[in-house]
Motif scaffolding. Sequence first.
Motif, PDB file in Angstrom:
ATOM      1  N   VAL A  56      31.907  60.807  20.241  1.00  0.00           N
ATOM      2  CA  VAL A  56      31.030  61.525  21.160  1.00  0.00           C
ATOM      3  C   VAL A  56      31.203  60.915  22.549  1.00  0.00           C
ATOM      4  N   PHE A  57      31.296  61.769  23.560  1.00  0.00           N
ATOM      5  CA  PHE A  57      31.478  61.309  24.930  1.00  0.00           C
ATOM      6  C   PHE A  57      30.303  61.744  25.792  1.00  0.00           C
ATOM      7  N   GLY A  58      30.086  61.015  26.874  1.00  0.00           N
ATOM      8  CA  GLY A  58      29.064  61.361  27.847  1.00  0.00           C
ATOM      9  C   GLY A  58      29.705  61.975  29.072  1.00  0.00           C
ATOM     10  N   THR A  59      28.874  62.473  29.958  1.00  0.00           N
ATOM     11  CA  THR A  59      29.366  63.112  31.166  1.00  0.00           C
ATOM     12  C   THR A  59      29.003  62.288  32.402  1.00  0.00           C
ATOM     13  N   SER A  60      29.917  62.287  33.363  1.00  0.00           N
ATOM     14  CA  SER A  60      29.634  61.615  34.625  1.00  0.00           C
ATOM     15  C   SER A  60      28.913  62.552  35.588  1.00  0.00           C
ATOM     16  N   GLY A  61      28.793  63.815  35.213  1.00  0.00           N
ATOM     17  CA  GLY A  61      28.067  64.804  36.005  1.00  0.00           C
ATOM     18  C   GLY A  61      26.697  65.042  35.408  1.00  0.00           C
ATOM     19  N   PRO A  62      26.068  66.142  35.775  1.00  0.00           N
ATOM     20  CA  PRO A  62      24.744  66.455  35.223  1.00  0.00           C
ATOM     21  C   PRO A  62      24.829  66.798  33.734  1.00  0.00           C
ATOM     22  N   GLU A  63      23.738  66.551  33.016  1.00  0.00           N
ATOM     23  CA  GLU A  63      23.705  66.872  31.591  1.00  0.00           C
ATOM     24  C   GLU A  63      23.372  68.352  31.424  1.00  0.00           C
ATOM     25  N   VAL A  64      24.366  69.128  31.039  1.00  0.00           N
ATOM     26  CA  VAL A  64      24.220  70.570  30.841  1.00  0.00           C
ATOM     27  C   VAL A  64      24.698  70.920  29.436  1.00  0.00           C
ATOM     28  N   ASP A  65      24.554  72.188  29.044  1.00  0.00           N
ATOM     29  CA  ASP A  65      24.982  72.592  27.699  1.00  0.00           C
ATOM     30  C   ASP A  65      26.490  72.505  27.514  1.00  0.00           C
ATOM     31  N   HIS A  66      27.262  72.945  28.498  1.00  0.00           N
ATOM     32  CA  HIS A  66      28.718  72.958  28.407  1.00  0.00           C
ATOM     33  C   HIS A  66      29.314  72.402  29.700  1.00  0.00           C
ATOM     34  N   PRO A  67      29.443  71.066  29.801  1.00  0.00           N
ATOM     35  CA  PRO A  67      29.959  70.479  31.044  1.00  0.00           C
ATOM     36  C   PRO A  67      31.443  70.746  31.241  1.00  0.00           C
ATOM     37  N   GLU A  68      31.892  70.593  32.480  1.00  0.00           N
ATOM     38  CA  GLU A  68      33.309  70.734  32.802  1.00  0.00           C
ATOM     39  C   GLU A  68      34.080  69.594  32.139  1.00  0.00           C
ATOM     40  N   ALA A  69      35.313  69.878  31.726  1.00  0.00           N
ATOM     41  CA  ALA A  69      36.129  68.890  31.018  1.00  0.00           C
ATOM     42  C   ALA A  69      36.376  67.642  31.855  1.00  0.00           C
ATOM     43  N   GLU A  70      36.462  67.789  33.171  1.00  0.00           N
ATOM     44  CA  GLU A  70      36.754  66.642  34.039  1.00  0.00           C
ATOM     45  C   GLU A  70      35.608  65.633  34.077  1.00  0.00           C
ATOM     46  N   THR A  71      34.386  66.073  33.765  1.00  0.00           N
ATOM     47  CA  THR A  71      33.235  65.167  33.846  1.00  0.00           C
ATOM     48  C   THR A  71      32.907  64.501  32.515  1.00  0.00           C
ATOM     49  N   VAL A  72      33.491  64.958  31.417  1.00  0.00           N
ATOM     50  CA  VAL A  72      33.207  64.377  30.101  1.00  0.00           C
ATOM     51  C   VAL A  72      34.184  63.230  29.870  1.00  0.00           C
ATOM     52  N   ASN A  73      33.869  62.084  30.454  1.00  0.00           N
ATOM     53  CA  ASN A  73      34.803  60.961  30.418  1.00  0.00           C
ATOM     54  C   ASN A  73      34.121  59.616  30.232  1.00  0.00           C
ATOM     55  N   VAL A  74      32.876  59.612  29.776  1.00  0.00           N
ATOM     56  CA  VAL A  74      32.126  58.373  29.622  1.00  0.00           C
ATOM     57  C   VAL A  74      32.053  58.013  28.144  1.00  0.00           C
ATOM     58  N   GLU A  75      32.523  56.815  27.806  1.00  0.00           N
ATOM     59  CA  GLU A  75      32.459  56.353  26.423  1.00  0.00           C
ATOM     60  C   GLU A  75      31.016  55.981  26.086  1.00  0.00           C
ATOM     61  N   LEU A  76      30.504  56.504  24.998  1.00  0.00           N
ATOM     62  CA  LEU A  76      29.127  56.228  24.582  1.00  0.00           C
ATOM     63  C   LEU A  76      29.114  55.401  23.307  1.00  0.00           C
ATOM     64  N   TYR A  77      27.963  54.778  23.057  1.00  0.00           N
ATOM     65  CA  TYR A  77      27.817  53.869  21.935  1.00  0.00           C
ATOM     66  C   TYR A  77      26.624  54.257  21.090  1.00  0.00           C
ATOM     67  N   LYS A  78      26.667  53.857  19.826  1.00  0.00           N
ATOM     68  CA  LYS A  78      25.648  54.190  18.839  1.00  0.00           C
ATOM     69  C   LYS A  78      24.288  53.621  19.240  1.00  0.00           C
ATOM     70  N   LEU A  79      23.245  54.408  19.053  1.00  0.00           N
ATOM     71  CA  LEU A  79      21.874  53.954  19.332  1.00  0.00           C
ATOM     72  C   LEU A  79      21.426  52.951  18.270  1.00  0.00           C
TER      73      LEU A  79
END
Length: 96
Positions: A71-94
């Motif tokens: 699962v990846f995070g976005t560097s832009g706003p959190e929306v339903d379907h973000p642009e591919a260029e903004t989905v580049n943040v590595e996320l970690y398990k809660l």
Amino acid sequence: MKNYILPAVLILIGTGTAFATQKAKSDKGNFATKQGYIFNSATNQWDRSIMCQDDSDVICTVNGLPTGQQVFGTSGPEVDHPEAETVNVELYKLGN
């Protein structure tokens, strides 16, 4: 006058230490919860998935297992379907 300089310096150092300690206590464990996204190849877009955090040591996956889809995070706003260029943040398990 000289008799007041040392106590004043000690009070300032003590106050600064108290603020630094309080700040460290309040920051401990406060990881930001982020919306996670996975790529949907059927629709060719990024879809919302599970919530993750932005700092830890175990990569966030859909099913929570190391073999699951990452699962990846976005560097832009959190929306339903973000642009591919903004989905580049590595996320970690809660909850680690």
